[in-house]
Enzyme design. Structure first.
Site, mmCIF file in Angstrom:
data_model
loop_
_atom_site.group_PDB
_atom_site.id
_atom_site.type_symbol
_atom_site.label_atom_id
_atom_site.label_comp_id
_atom_site.label_asym_id
_atom_site.label_seq_id
_atom_site.Cartn_x
_atom_site.Cartn_y
_atom_site.Cartn_z
ATOM 1 C CE1 TYR A 33 1.163 -0.339 4.378
ATOM 2 C CE2 TYR A 33 0.185 1.836 4.383
ATOM 3 C CZ TYR A 33 0.977 0.891 4.987
ATOM 4 O OH TYR A 33 1.595 1.170 6.171
ATOM 5 N NE ARG A 52 6.853 4.092 0.206
ATOM 6 C CZ ARG A 52 6.641 4.927 1.213
ATOM 7 N NH1 ARG A 52 7.646 5.261 2.015
ATOM 8 N NH2 ARG A 52 5.452 5.443 1.435
ATOM 9 N NE ARG A 100 -5.332 -19.925 4.956
ATOM 10 C CZ ARG A 100 -4.365 -20.789 5.306
ATOM 11 N NH1 ARG A 100 -4.383 -22.014 4.831
ATOM 12 N NH2 ARG A 100 -3.400 -20.408 6.113
ATOM 13 C CE LYS A 149 3.292 3.164 3.192
ATOM 14 N NZ LYS A 149 3.442 3.159 4.637
ATOM 15 C CD GLU A 182 10.355 1.833 9.947
ATOM 16 O OE1 GLU A 182 10.158 2.790 9.176
ATOM 17 O OE2 GLU A 182 10.258 0.640 9.587
HETATM 18 N N1 PDD Z 1 3.119 5.209 7.333
HETATM 19 N N2 PDD Z 1 7.854 3.836 8.555
HETATM 20 C C1 PDD Z 1 6.720 3.123 8.617
HETATM 21 C C2 PDD Z 1 6.756 1.791 9.297
HETATM 22 C C3 PDD Z 1 5.542 3.635 8.047
HETATM 23 O O1 PDD Z 1 4.414 2.929 8.103
HETATM 24 C C4 PDD Z 1 5.556 4.913 7.432
HETATM 25 C C5 PDD Z 1 4.340 5.496 6.776
HETATM 26 C C6 PDD Z 1 6.766 5.617 7.406
HETATM 27 C C7 PDD Z 1 6.887 6.965 6.750
HETATM 28 O O2 PDD Z 1 6.822 6.844 5.355
HETATM 29 P P1 PDD Z 1 6.255 8.036 4.449
HETATM 30 O O3 PDD Z 1 7.057 9.223 4.800
HETATM 31 O O4 PDD Z 1 6.506 7.554 3.065
HETATM 32 O O5 PDD Z 1 4.812 8.187 4.795
HETATM 33 C C8 PDD Z 1 7.892 5.046 7.958
HETATM 34 C C9 PDD Z 1 1.941 5.608 6.626
HETATM 35 C C10 PDD Z 1 1.692 7.060 6.639
HETATM 36 C C11 PDD Z 1 0.790 4.800 7.162
HETATM 37 O O6 PDD Z 1 0.976 3.607 7.321
HETATM 38 O O7 PDD Z 1 -0.266 5.351 7.406
#
Ligand code: PDD
Length: 286
Positions: A33, A52, A100, A149, A182
């Site tokens: 996502y 990304r 599944r 992601k 993070e």
């Molecule tokens: N989250 N690290 C993680 C684990 C994240 O889920 C996110 C983003 C970031 C920051 O990435 P970016 O700057 O590209 O948004 C770092 C989004 C906003 C979410 O899951 O809602």
């Protein structure tokens, strides 16, 4: 106004916007996502988010569900139909539906695409930024490919819930060596005693945040000193400033970590400045 969600080619009212019960996103978290900020009706840093997304899909071997042009259209149409001026647009692509099975579905299985857009209140976010947020640290229990992601967000949800229970807005995840990787949904930053901005290097264990990349551009533009290296919670307690970055928060100051007040307990000057200039540096596409 009736809100709608894009699902596989159709814009549907919320109550009807469903996906198959055997969608691999639902059964295996086999989906990726993006969350993109919408500001003044425009998409912030769209090219980086789209790049990304393509990388995430590529790493998992999920076929691109549509052309970049069609994707751009879906994002805009979802924003338009939901009349979002300030907020976020969320796009999810799963490997699709099938009986599944751990084995991957046959080639040609159609990916599932979902897109929704949600309004936010910029005033509320500005108010939060004026005060800064609290963070608590906890072990990073995620898998070894947090650079992709994926929607495998249970560890992040649990971390956020634990943070909320402790009166904090975000969790900073700590690896086995004792370094902050993070945030549960953001990248983590500090300003050390020498005034250097510090954020961890990007590898398999953290998401390469789009906001992080744009903040690095802003730092270069301003000529601030930056050091790309890991830091510990103890480094953070002793920092001059701390903040998080993410698409939905841009730059959000952190004023307390694990109950320790950071510096004066007020958002730091560099954090505030980077928040202020963020949108001068980010791209905005209509
Ligand atoms: N989250 N690290 C993680 C684990 C994240 O889920 C996110 C983003 C970031 C920051 O990435 P970016 O700057 O590209 O948004 C770092 C989004 C906003 C979410 O899951 O809602």
């Amino acid at each position: 106004m009736a809100r709608v969600i894009y699902v596989n080619g159709r814009y549907l009212p919320y109550a009807q916007a469903g996906v198959h019960a055997e969608d691999r996103g639902f059964q295996f978290a086999d989906a990726v996502y993006e969350v993109i900020e919408v500001r003044g009706g425009r998409l912030i840093d769209e090219p980086r988010h789209v790049a990304r997304l393509a990388r995430s899909l590529g790493e998992l071997g999920i076929a691109a569900p549509m052309s970049p042009r069609a994707l751009a259209n879906v994002l805009r149409e979802t924003i338009r139909r939901n009349r979002v001026v300030h907020g976020v647009v969320y796009l999810q692509v799963s490997r699709g539906a099938g009986p599944r099975d751990f084995a991957m579905p046959p080639a040609g299985t159609e990916p599932t695409v979902v897109c929704l857009a949600r309004s936010s209140r910029p005033e509320a976010q500005e108010r939060a930024a004026e005060h800064g947020i609290r963070v608590v640290t906890m072990p990073d229990i995620r898998w070894g490919r947090s650079d992709i992601k994926t929607v495998m967000l249970l560890p992040a949800c649990l971390a956020k819930a634990a943070a909320a229970g402790a009166g904090a807005k975000e969790a900073w995840l700590v690896d086995r060596d004792g370094y902050v990787t993070e945030g549960a949904s953001s990248n983590a930053w500090i300003v050390d005693a020498s005034g250097q901005l510090v954020t961890r290097h990007v590898d398999d264990n953290i998401l390469a945040g789009v906001t992080r990349a744009t903040v690095l551009d802003a730092i270069a533009r301003e000529g601030y000193e930056v050091s790309i290296r890991p830091f510990t919670p103890e480094d953070a307690y002793a920092a001059r400033e701390a903040f998080i970055t993410s698409a939905s928060n841009t730059v959000m100051p952190v004023v307390e970590i694990d109950g320790r007040v950071i510096a004066s307990g007020r958002p730091g000057g560099l954090s505030r400045r980077l928040r202020q200039i963020f949108h001068q540096v980010a791209t905005a596409s209509s």
